[in-house]
Design a protein around this motif. Structure first.
Motif, PDB file in Angstrom:
ATOM      1  N   ARG A  48       0.850  -1.211   0.000  1.00  0.00           N
ATOM      2  CA  ARG A  48       0.000   0.000   0.000  1.00  0.00           C
ATOM      3  C   ARG A  48       0.876   1.248   0.000  1.00  0.00           C
ATOM      4  O   ARG A  48       0.592   2.205  -0.710  1.00  0.00           O
ATOM      5  CB  ARG A  48      -0.917   0.003   1.225  1.00  0.00           C
ATOM      6  N   ALA A  56      -8.469  -1.093   0.915  1.00  0.00           N
ATOM      7  CA  ALA A  56      -9.701  -1.893   0.822  1.00  0.00           C
ATOM      8  C   ALA A  56     -10.512  -1.765   2.106  1.00  0.00           C
ATOM      9  O   ALA A  56      -9.996  -1.336   3.138  1.00  0.00           O
ATOM     10  CB  ALA A  56      -9.351  -3.344   0.560  1.00  0.00           C
ATOM     11  N   ARG A  57     -11.793  -2.144   2.009  1.00  0.00           N
ATOM     12  CA  ARG A  57     -12.677  -2.035   3.179  1.00  0.00           C
ATOM     13  C   ARG A  57     -12.410  -3.169   4.177  1.00  0.00           C
ATOM     14  O   ARG A  57     -12.475  -2.982   5.371  1.00  0.00           O
ATOM     15  CB  ARG A  57     -14.137  -2.089   2.731  1.00  0.00           C
ATOM     16  N   ASN A  58     -12.111  -4.343   3.648  1.00  0.00           N
ATOM     17  CA  ASN A  58     -11.854  -5.483   4.538  1.00  0.00           C
ATOM     18  C   ASN A  58     -10.865  -6.460   3.900  1.00  0.00           C
ATOM     19  O   ASN A  58     -10.420  -6.247   2.767  1.00  0.00           O
ATOM     20  CB  ASN A  58     -13.168  -6.197   4.900  1.00  0.00           C
ATOM     21  N   GLU A  61     -11.849  -8.118   0.491  1.00  0.00           N
ATOM     22  CA  GLU A  61     -11.617  -7.282  -0.693  1.00  0.00           C
ATOM     23  C   GLU A  61     -10.132  -7.313  -1.068  1.00  0.00           C
ATOM     24  O   GLU A  61      -9.783  -7.386  -2.252  1.00  0.00           O
ATOM     25  CB  GLU A  61     -12.073  -5.862  -0.397  1.00  0.00           C
ATOM     26  N   ASP A  62      -9.287  -7.280  -0.046  1.00  0.00           N
ATOM     27  CA  ASP A  62      -7.832  -7.385  -0.280  1.00  0.00           C
ATOM     28  C   ASP A  62      -7.507  -8.699  -0.991  1.00  0.00           C
ATOM     29  O   ASP A  62      -6.730  -8.725  -1.940  1.00  0.00           O
ATOM     30  CB  ASP A  62      -7.079  -7.349   1.054  1.00  0.00           C
TER      31      ASP A  62
END
Lengths: 131, 240
Positions: A48, A56-58, A61-62
């Motif tokens: 990142r 990502a949100r969680n 998602e990653d």
């Protein structure tokens, strides 16, 4: 009814069958767990920071983003895609759906870290082919 | 057709065992030489089985007797390996277990006697029937022992990632065999030995993989030494 008859006549064999199946699944999961122990948990954050991964949100998602990136990148840079990762991910999702607990969260974090290290390897091979 | 299929599966098994041996030699694992002997023994048994299969065919009585006799031998060898793994786990945890060998011997004798008695009471005592019963019981016993070993290793904090993987490989071997034997008793599976062979091959692949992959703990352990050496060098350099 045939099932009940089988249950009455072969209850000991059924106990052996189900306990062996449960232990087999447990042993396979532990094999995957040992593989994840060596994963570097900070790799995702580093990706990142380098701008190679979106926020990502969680973790799911990653995982999906990393899988998509690896699917696109891995064959061109000869990085092996491992089948057990997706099977274990589905198993962890099912586990999270059935039970609440930090174990599945930790395992998922390890799995994402493992995928992140594979993506790092693929990316470094892409920019420096001699690696 | 099954003769040739069995042959190909046997060849795959030999390749898996060879890979296991190569992995063992590559990793130069200390203290686990019993694994190399086990793989060599299983290979020798498989070669003899192959010879009988070629000579007498898949459906012959000679092959079925040879298959179960060799399987009993391999199961006993696997049991010895498991007992040795328990012993190594105790040694690595700096604990003594003088009763272990006697206990393992007593357990094996007990299971073999019960298997023979069960076959004698409910059926005609033949090598094939005794082989099936003993293999089934030993698979379940092996599964229970490997589960206890795994739990004990976690409890005693036994070091070594590779060692843990090896124990898990044996757990996979025994639990999958126990599951198959139980399933075969519940619903008759045609060409059952074929399935057992495939499952054993898969477990040997797990074992080979366990031996092949590097031990991360060694890398972690070597890091402080490197940093100490580097510090000594830099301080020495600064002093000079």
């Amino acid at each position: 009814m045939p099932f009940l008859i089988a249950l009455r006549n072969h209850w000991d064999t059924l106990v052996v069958f189900f306990s062996a199946a449960a232990f087999l699944i447990y042993a396979l999961c532990m094999f995957a767990h040992l593989r994840l122990l060596a994963a570097d948990l900070g790799e995702l954050d580093r990706l990142r920071q380098d701008g190679l991964m979106p926020i990502a949100r969680n973790l799911h998602e990653d995982y999906r983003t990393l899988s998509y990136l690896l699917e696109a990148l891995a064959p061109t840079v000869a990085v092996r895609r491992e089948l057990w990762v997706s099977i274990y991910y589905r198993l962890l999702r099912a586990g999270q759906w059935c039970f609440r607990g930090s174990f599945f969260e930790r395992e998922l974090r390890g799995l994402v870290a493992y995928q992140a290290s594979l993506y790092r390897l693929a990316y470094s091979r892409l920019i420096e082919p001699e690696l | 057709m099954f003769s040739s299929l069995m042959l190909w599966i046997a060849i795959a098994g030999e390749l898996a065992r060879l890979a296991g041996l190569a992995a063992f030699l590559r990793a130069s694992v200390r203290g686990l030489s019993v694994l190399a002997w086990y793989l060599l023994f299983a290979m020798a048994m498989d070669f003899s089985e192959y010879f009988v299969l070629q000579r007498y065919g898949y459906r012959s009585h000679a092959y079925s007797v040879c298959y179960y006799a060799f399987d009993i031998a391999i199961i006993i060898a696997g049991y010895i390996v498991l007992a040795r793994l328990v012993e190594i786990a105790f040694v690595r945890s700096r604990m003594q277990a003088t009763w272990l060998r006697r206990g393992a011997l007593l357990l094996f004798t007990g299971v073999a006697t019960i298997s023979a008695w069960y076959v004698y009471i409910y059926d005609r005592l033949t090598l094939v029937r005794f082989g099936i019963r003993l293999e089934q019981n030993m698979s379940y016993l092996g599964m229970i022992l490997s589960l206890l070993l795994w739990v004990g290793m976690n409890g005693l904090l036994t070091p070594g990632l590779r060692f843990r993987r090896v124990v898990l490989s044996f757990s996979i071997l025994y639990s999958s065999c126990a599951m198959l034997y139980a399933l075969h008793q519940l619903i008759f599976i045609p060409h059952f030995p074929l399935l057992v062979q495939i499952v054993s091959n898969a477990s040997i692949v797990f074992l080979a993989f366990s031996l092949w992959t590097a031990e991360p703990e060694l890398e972690i352990a070597s890091q402080p030494e490197v940093s100490v050496l580097a510090t000594a060098e830099t301080s020495g350099g600064a002093a000079s």
